[in-house]
Scaffold this active site. Structure first.
Site, PDB file in Angstrom:
ATOM      1  N   LYS A 198     -14.699   2.247  14.803  1.00  0.00           N
ATOM      2  CA  LYS A 198     -13.478   1.430  14.813  1.00  0.00           C
ATOM      3  C   LYS A 198     -12.899   1.364  16.220  1.00  0.00           C
ATOM      4  CE  LYS A 198     -11.259   1.379  10.908  1.00  0.00           C
ATOM      5  NZ  LYS A 198     -10.479   1.901   9.773  1.00  0.00           N
ATOM      6  N   ASP A 245      -4.786  -6.071   5.164  1.00  0.00           N
ATOM      7  CA  ASP A 245      -5.869  -6.843   5.788  1.00  0.00           C
ATOM      8  C   ASP A 245      -5.832  -8.307   5.359  1.00  0.00           C
ATOM      9  OD1 ASP A 245      -7.137  -4.840   7.347  1.00  0.00           O
ATOM     10  OD2 ASP A 245      -7.871  -3.921   5.497  1.00  0.00           O
ATOM     11  N   ASN A 265       0.855  -1.193   0.000  1.00  0.00           N
ATOM     12  CA  ASN A 265       0.000   0.000   0.000  1.00  0.00           C
ATOM     13  C   ASN A 265       0.888   1.240   0.000  1.00  0.00           C
ATOM     14  OD1 ASN A 265       0.472   0.884   2.854  1.00  0.00           O
ATOM     15  ND2 ASN A 265      -0.388  -1.148   3.253  1.00  0.00           N
ATOM     16  N   PRO A 301      -4.169 -11.440  10.975  1.00  0.00           N
ATOM     17  CA  PRO A 301      -4.581 -11.141  12.349  1.00  0.00           C
ATOM     18  C   PRO A 301      -4.610  -9.633  12.558  1.00  0.00           C
ATOM     19  CG  PRO A 301      -2.332 -11.985  12.306  1.00  0.00           C
ATOM     20  CD  PRO A 301      -2.870 -12.112  10.909  1.00  0.00           C
ATOM     21  N   ASP A 302      -5.575  -9.158  13.314  1.00  0.00           N
ATOM     22  CA  ASP A 302      -5.664  -7.709  13.599  1.00  0.00           C
ATOM     23  C   ASP A 302      -4.811  -7.430  14.839  1.00  0.00           C
ATOM     24  OD1 ASP A 302      -6.401  -5.131  14.482  1.00  0.00           O
ATOM     25  OD2 ASP A 302      -8.262  -5.287  13.332  1.00  0.00           O
ATOM     26  N   PHE A 310      -4.852   3.863  14.506  1.00  0.00           N
ATOM     27  CA  PHE A 310      -5.077   4.882  13.481  1.00  0.00           C
ATOM     28  C   PHE A 310      -6.239   4.428  12.604  1.00  0.00           C
ATOM     29  CE2 PHE A 310      -1.719   8.158  13.306  1.00  0.00           C
ATOM     30  CZ  PHE A 310      -1.056   7.790  14.465  1.00  0.00           C
TER      31      PHE A 310
END
Ligand code: CTP
Length: 398
Positions: free
Chosen positions: A338, A276, A208, A304-305, A324
Site C-alpha cells: 500500500k 472507498d 464504517n 477519490p483516494d 494508515f
C-alpha cells in the site's frame, strides 16, 4: 514569559478557591491577562470583589446577564482566550465537562470553546478516587485536556491522600509549559480522522466502525508539540481535541475538497477510514417500500483516494505524508504494498481483525512502515501510540 497571553480562569466552588487569588496575581506577574469566571458555588468561597481586584478585570458570573451578552457573548468570551484554566476544578465541573452539560456560565464556556483547556482538580480524596471521577478524567485527558495535579497531602476535610490543588507555582509552570515552543511550533499539519458517511437517501448512509479515537489522539499529540493542526473529521463518535482547527465533513468527496483547501502543509496524516465507494444513484427523498417486495438497486462509483492524490502532488506536496493501513490479513505485506502503491512516506499498519478489538477500542498495536523498513511498536493505549507517532513526525520534520 506569558506576555500577551489571555487566560480565562474558571474558578470552581471548593475550599481551594482561595488559592485562585494568588494564582491570578502570579499569572499577571508573568505578563498574562486574566479574565475571571466564578461559578455560583465559588462565590461561597471567594467574593467577586476580591477576584476582580486581583484579576484587574471584570468578573463574569452569570450566563443570563444580558449586559454581558451585549458586550461580549459567551461564545466570543470562550474563544478570545489563548487558554482556559479551570482552578480549582471540582468533581462537579469535571463531570459536566466530560458529559457535555452546559447549565451555567462556566460549563457553557467550556462547551463552546475551541481553545485549549487545562484543569487543576481539587476535591476530597474519596471523590477523586471515585470511579465516576476516574472515568471523567480519562474522557477529558483523552480529548486533549491537560490536567495538573492534584497533589497528595492533608486536606481541609481532615482526610489524607490525593486531592489537594497543586501549588500555585506548579500551576503557573504548567501554564508556561503550555505556551513554550515545541519542536513543531510554526509547522502546519493536516490530520484526517473518523469515518465518512456516504448517503443512500436523506436518512440512510453507508458508514464504517471507525470511532475517530486514533485520529483525535494524534491531533492532540501534535498540538502538544506546538503544531498548528487542521483536523478534518468525518462524523466520529470521539470529539475533536482542543486546540485544533476543526473542519467537519460527511462524505469522502467533502474530505478530499477540505484537504486540498487546507494546503499547504508541512505534513499530512491520513487517519480517516474513508469509504472507498459512494452511491451514485442516491435518492433525494426517502426511499419507500412499494409493497411489491422489489429491492433497491444501489449503484456505486469509486471515491477519490485522498492519500494517493496528496502523495503524488507535483506542487504543494507536504514534506511528510503518512497513511494508515487497516488490514485483517497479511498486515505487513499488504501495508508495504500500500505504501508503494499510494506513494506516501510512511504507512502506519494495524490489524483490525475483530478479535484484536482495535477498531473502536482504546488500544492499538501498529507497525510503522517507512523507506527503511518496518518498526513494530508494542500494543498500547491510542494516546501513547499517538504521542510516539507525533514525536517521530517531529523528528522527521526537523
Ligand atoms: N484513504 C484516503 N482516501 C480514500 C481511501 C483511503 O485518503 N478514498 C487513506 C486512509 O485514510 C488511509 C489509507 O488511505 O490512510 C488506507 O486506506 P485503506 O482503506 O486501508 O486502503 P485502501 O486504499 O482502501 O486499500 P484496500 O481497500 O485494498 O485495503
Amino acid at each position: 514569559m506569558l506576555a500577551g497571553k489571555r487566560i480565562l480562569l474558571i474558578i470552581g466552588g471548593g475550599i481551594a478557591a482561595y488559592k485562585s487569588l494568588d494564582l491570578m496575581r502570579r499569572l499577571r506577574d508573568q505578563g498574562a491577562t486574566v479574565v475571571p469566571v466564578l461559578t455560583r458555588a465559588a462565590e461561597e468561597f471567594v467574593t467577586p470583589l476580591s477576584v476582580a481586584a486581583l484579576a484587574g478585570h471584570k468578573v463574569y458570573r452569570d450566563l443570563f446577564d444580558l449586559n454581558e451578552e451585549a458586550e461580549m457573548g459567551h461564545i466570543q468570551l470562550s474563544r478570545s482566550a489563548d487558554l482556559i484554566l479551570v482552578a480549582p476544578a471540582t468533581a462537579d465541573l469535571m463531570g459536566k465537562m466530560a458529559n457535555g452539560l452546559a447549565n451555567d456560565l462556566a460549563s457553557t464556556l467550556l462547551m463552546a470553546t475551541d481553545t485549549p483547556v487545562m484543569i487543576a482538580p481539587a476535591m476530597n480524596v474519596r471523590m477523586w478516587e471515585h470511579p465516576a471521577t476516574r472515568r471523567n478524567l480519562a474522557t477529558l485527558t483523552g480529548g486533549g485536556i491537560t490536567c495538573v495535579g492534584p497533589e497528595e497531602g492533608a486536606m481541609a476535610c481532615g482526610e489524607f491522600g490525593p486531592g489537594r490543588l497543586s501549588e500555585v507555582d506548579q500551576i503557573v509552570a504548567a501554564v508556561a509549559d503550555h505556551f513554550a515552543d515545541g519542536p513543531l511550533t510554526g509547522r502546519h499539519v493536516i490530520v484526517t480522522s473518523g469515518p465518512t458517511h456516504e448517503p443512500i437517501d436523506p436518512v440512510r448512509y453507508i458508514a464504517n466502525r471507525s470511532s475517530g479515537a486514533q485520529g483525535s489522539a494524534i491531533a492532540a499529540a501534535l498540538v502538544a508539540l506546538g503544531a498548528k493542526v487542521t483536523f478534518i473529521t468525518g462524523p466520529a463518535s470521539v470529539a475533536p481535541p482542543a486546540g485544533v482547527d476543526v473542519v467537519a465533513v460527511e462524505t469522502a468527496q467533502a474530505m478530499y475538497d477540505a484537504v486540498h483547501a487546507a494546503l499547504p502543509a508541512d505534513a499530512a496524516i491520513f487517519a480517516a477510514a474513508v469509504a472507498d465507494w459512494r452511491v451514485t444513484n442516491a435518492s433525494g427523498s426517502k426511499m419507500k417500500k412499494d409493497g411489491s417486495g422489489s429491492l433497491p438497486q444501489l449503484e456505486f462509483a469509486q471515491n477519490p483516494d485522498i492519500l494517493a492524490t496528496i502523495s503524488q502532488l507535483e506542487e504543494h506536496r507536504p514534506e511528510l505524508v503518512v497513511g494508515f493501513a487497516a488490514e485483517t490479513d497479511d498486515v505487513i505485506a499488504n501495508a508495504t504494498l500500500k505504501r508503494a502503491r499510494k506513494g506516501c512516506d510512511w504507512i502506519v499498519a494495524n490489524d483490525v481483525s475483530p478479535e484484536t478489538g482495535i477498531m473502536g477500542g482504546a488500544e492499538n498495536a501498529v507497525t510503522v512502515i517507512t523507506a527503511e523498513g518496518g518498526e513494530s511498536w508494542p500494543r498500547a493505549g491510542k494516546d501513547e501510540v499517538a504521542r510516539n507517532l507525533a514525536a517521530k513526525i517531529a523528528k522527521a520534520l526537523t
